[in-house]
Design a protein around this motif. Structure first.
Motif, mmCIF file in Angstrom:
data_model
loop_
_atom_site.group_PDB
_atom_site.id
_atom_site.type_symbol
_atom_site.label_atom_id
_atom_site.label_comp_id
_atom_site.label_asym_id
_atom_site.label_seq_id
_atom_site.Cartn_x
_atom_site.Cartn_y
_atom_site.Cartn_z
ATOM 1 N N SER A 161 7.555 2.816 7.366
ATOM 2 C CA SER A 161 6.580 3.858 7.029
ATOM 3 C C SER A 161 5.145 3.394 7.194
ATOM 4 N N MET A 162 4.919 2.071 7.298
ATOM 5 C CA MET A 162 3.577 1.531 7.434
ATOM 6 C C MET A 162 3.220 1.188 8.878
ATOM 7 N N ILE A 163 4.168 1.340 9.803
ATOM 8 C CA ILE A 163 3.875 1.058 11.216
ATOM 9 C C ILE A 163 2.955 2.146 11.751
ATOM 10 N N PRO A 164 1.799 1.793 12.294
ATOM 11 C CA PRO A 164 0.833 2.802 12.752
ATOM 12 C C PRO A 164 1.400 3.709 13.843
ATOM 13 N N LYS A 165 0.909 4.937 13.850
ATOM 14 C CA LYS A 165 1.319 5.940 14.825
ATOM 15 C C LYS A 165 0.083 6.565 15.466
ATOM 16 N N SER A 173 -11.793 8.266 23.271
ATOM 17 C CA SER A 173 -10.986 9.282 22.594
ATOM 18 C C SER A 173 -11.581 9.548 21.213
ATOM 19 N N LYS A 174 -11.338 10.747 20.698
ATOM 20 C CA LYS A 174 -11.998 11.151 19.448
ATOM 21 C C LYS A 174 -10.976 11.692 18.461
ATOM 22 N N GLY A 175 -11.251 11.507 17.155
ATOM 23 C CA GLY A 175 -10.365 12.044 16.136
ATOM 24 C C GLY A 175 -10.629 11.468 14.758
ATOM 25 N N LYS A 176 -9.534 11.211 14.043
ATOM 26 C CA LYS A 176 -9.608 10.682 12.681
ATOM 27 C C LYS A 176 -8.813 9.383 12.599
ATOM 28 N N VAL A 177 -9.295 8.446 11.801
ATOM 29 C CA VAL A 177 -8.537 7.232 11.524
ATOM 30 C C VAL A 177 -8.126 7.260 10.059
ATOM 31 N N PHE A 178 -6.837 7.082 9.820
ATOM 32 C CA PHE A 178 -6.290 7.086 8.460
ATOM 33 C C PHE A 178 -5.947 5.646 8.061
ATOM 34 N N TYR A 179 -6.179 5.332 6.803
ATOM 35 C CA TYR A 179 -5.951 3.980 6.321
ATOM 36 C C TYR A 179 -5.298 3.988 4.942
ATOM 37 N N VAL A 180 -4.723 2.850 4.599
ATOM 38 C CA VAL A 180 -4.192 2.601 3.261
ATOM 39 C C VAL A 180 -4.953 1.407 2.698
ATOM 40 N N ALA A 181 -5.519 1.558 1.524
ATOM 41 C CA ALA A 181 -6.291 0.477 0.910
ATOM 42 C C ALA A 181 -5.411 -0.310 -0.055
ATOM 43 N N GLY A 195 -11.085 -8.018 -3.076
ATOM 44 C CA GLY A 195 -11.469 -6.660 -3.411
ATOM 45 C C GLY A 195 -10.593 -5.657 -2.689
ATOM 46 N N LYS A 196 -10.964 -4.393 -2.770
ATOM 47 C CA LYS A 196 -10.205 -3.357 -2.093
ATOM 48 C C LYS A 196 -10.393 -3.488 -0.583
ATOM 49 N N PHE A 197 -9.264 -3.485 0.151
ATOM 50 C CA PHE A 197 -9.356 -3.693 1.595
ATOM 51 C C PHE A 197 -8.418 -2.726 2.321
ATOM 52 N N PRO A 198 -8.953 -1.933 3.270
ATOM 53 C CA PRO A 198 -8.135 -0.949 3.978
ATOM 54 C C PRO A 198 -7.362 -1.557 5.150
ATOM 55 N N LYS A 199 -6.174 -1.012 5.378
ATOM 56 C CA LYS A 199 -5.349 -1.357 6.532
ATOM 57 C C LYS A 199 -5.091 -0.094 7.353
ATOM 58 N N LEU A 200 -4.959 -0.267 8.666
ATOM 59 C CA LEU A 200 -4.682 0.857 9.543
ATOM 60 C C LEU A 200 -3.349 1.513 9.169
ATOM 61 N N HIS A 201 -3.367 2.840 9.064
ATOM 62 C CA HIS A 201 -2.135 3.581 8.788
ATOM 63 C C HIS A 201 -1.708 4.365 10.033
ATOM 64 N N TYR A 202 -2.542 5.315 10.479
ATOM 65 C CA TYR A 202 -2.284 6.029 11.728
ATOM 66 C C TYR A 202 -3.571 6.687 12.186
ATOM 67 N N ILE A 203 -3.573 7.192 13.412
ATOM 68 C CA ILE A 203 -4.738 7.904 13.908
ATOM 69 C C ILE A 203 -4.322 9.290 14.377
ATOM 70 N N VAL A 204 -5.229 10.243 14.219
ATOM 71 C CA VAL A 204 -5.038 11.594 14.731
ATOM 72 C C VAL A 204 -6.090 11.818 15.800
ATOM 73 N N VAL A 205 -5.633 12.113 17.016
ATOM 74 C CA VAL A 205 -6.532 12.271 18.156
ATOM 75 C C VAL A 205 -6.603 13.744 18.535
ATOM 76 N N ASN A 206 -7.825 14.303 18.574
ATOM 77 C CA ASN A 206 -7.986 15.689 19.020
ATOM 78 C C ASN A 206 -8.716 15.789 20.357
ATOM 79 N N LYS A 207 -9.151 14.644 20.876
ATOM 80 C CA LYS A 207 -9.671 14.569 22.248
ATOM 81 C C LYS A 207 -9.153 13.262 22.825
ATOM 82 N N LEU A 208 -8.153 13.354 23.680
ATOM 83 C CA LEU A 208 -7.486 12.161 24.189
ATOM 84 C C LEU A 208 -7.984 11.817 25.590
#
Length: 215
Positions: free
Chosen positions: A103-107, A130-138, A144-157
């Motif tokens: 479930s933590m493997i980026p997509k 490419s453009k979109g959103k980057v999602f992370y899990v902290a 301290g609090k540190f984010p890791k890559l979760h997945y990305i959503v691309v709306n301009k590929l």
């Protein structure tokens, strides 16, 4: 070793992706260990909010002229004199050497104009710009609090195609008899290149690792 505990999820919208390696992980810097990663360019306002929330996070600043030289394209935020760059990563293995949870493997998720989303992780390589959103899990770490890559959503590929020779084989057509190839075929008798002595091979230096490759 105590496992890290995820404490919150989040995302940054309106980011531009560079050097995205999600379909296949890449080596960490000077290491044989693997990681998934993406580099994103964000607005100054989003950077300010993000680093206020996660002060342990490092980022890069590139003046627009240096950004153009490095990435060979216009700055994503041309109204800013400086482009702000963040790296998001996720390790392939946990600290104990076992694989991370599936479930933590980026997509890579593609979002169309209607808002419908598709998992295209194994279908497309995400190219620079490419453009979109980057999602992370902290996670709560000793730093301290540190984010890791979760997945990305691309709306301009911007699709990246590997230049490995196979595309040319697939696209090649049968050569017709009446085509003019004088611009690409040189007769040996008129060629000066064939009679010139071969230049000695140039010495090469190791190529430094770079994060500008568009895949």
């Amino acid at each position: 070793m105590e496992a890290l505990v995820a404490i919150e999820n989040g995302f940054i919208d309106n980011v531009y992706f560079f050097y995205t390696r999600i379909q296949e992980p890449t080596n960490k810097w000077e290491s044989e260990e693997k990681e998934w990663k993406t580099t994103v360019v964000v607005s100054q306002a989003d950077l300010k909010d993000y680093t206020k929330k996660y002060p342990a996070v490092k980022y890069k600043m590139l003046p627009n002229d240096e950004f153009i030289e490095k990435y060979q394209m216009d700055p994503p935020f041309p109204d800013q004199p400086i482009q702000y760059i963040l790296n998001f990563k996720q390790n392939v293995l946990k600290a104990d050497g076992t694989p991370i949870a599936e479930s933590m493997i980026p997509k890579v998720i593609l979002e169309d104009a209607s808002g419908t989303v598709y998992d295209v992780t194994n279908k497309y390589l995400v190219g620079n710009g490419s453009k979109g959103k980057v999602f992370y899990v902290a996670f709560d770490t000793k730093y301290g609090k540190f984010p890791k890559l979760h997945y990305i959503v691309v709306n301009k590929l911007v699709k990246f195609e590997r230049d490995n020779g196979f595309n040319a084989l697939a696209a090649a057509k049968e050569l017709p008899d009446d085509i003019d190839l004088s611009s690409v075929i040189v007769d040996n008798a008129s060629s000066t290149e064939t009679s010139a002595p071969a230049a000695p091979a140039a010495k090469t230096s190791p190529v430094p690792k770079d994060d500008t490759l568009p895949f």
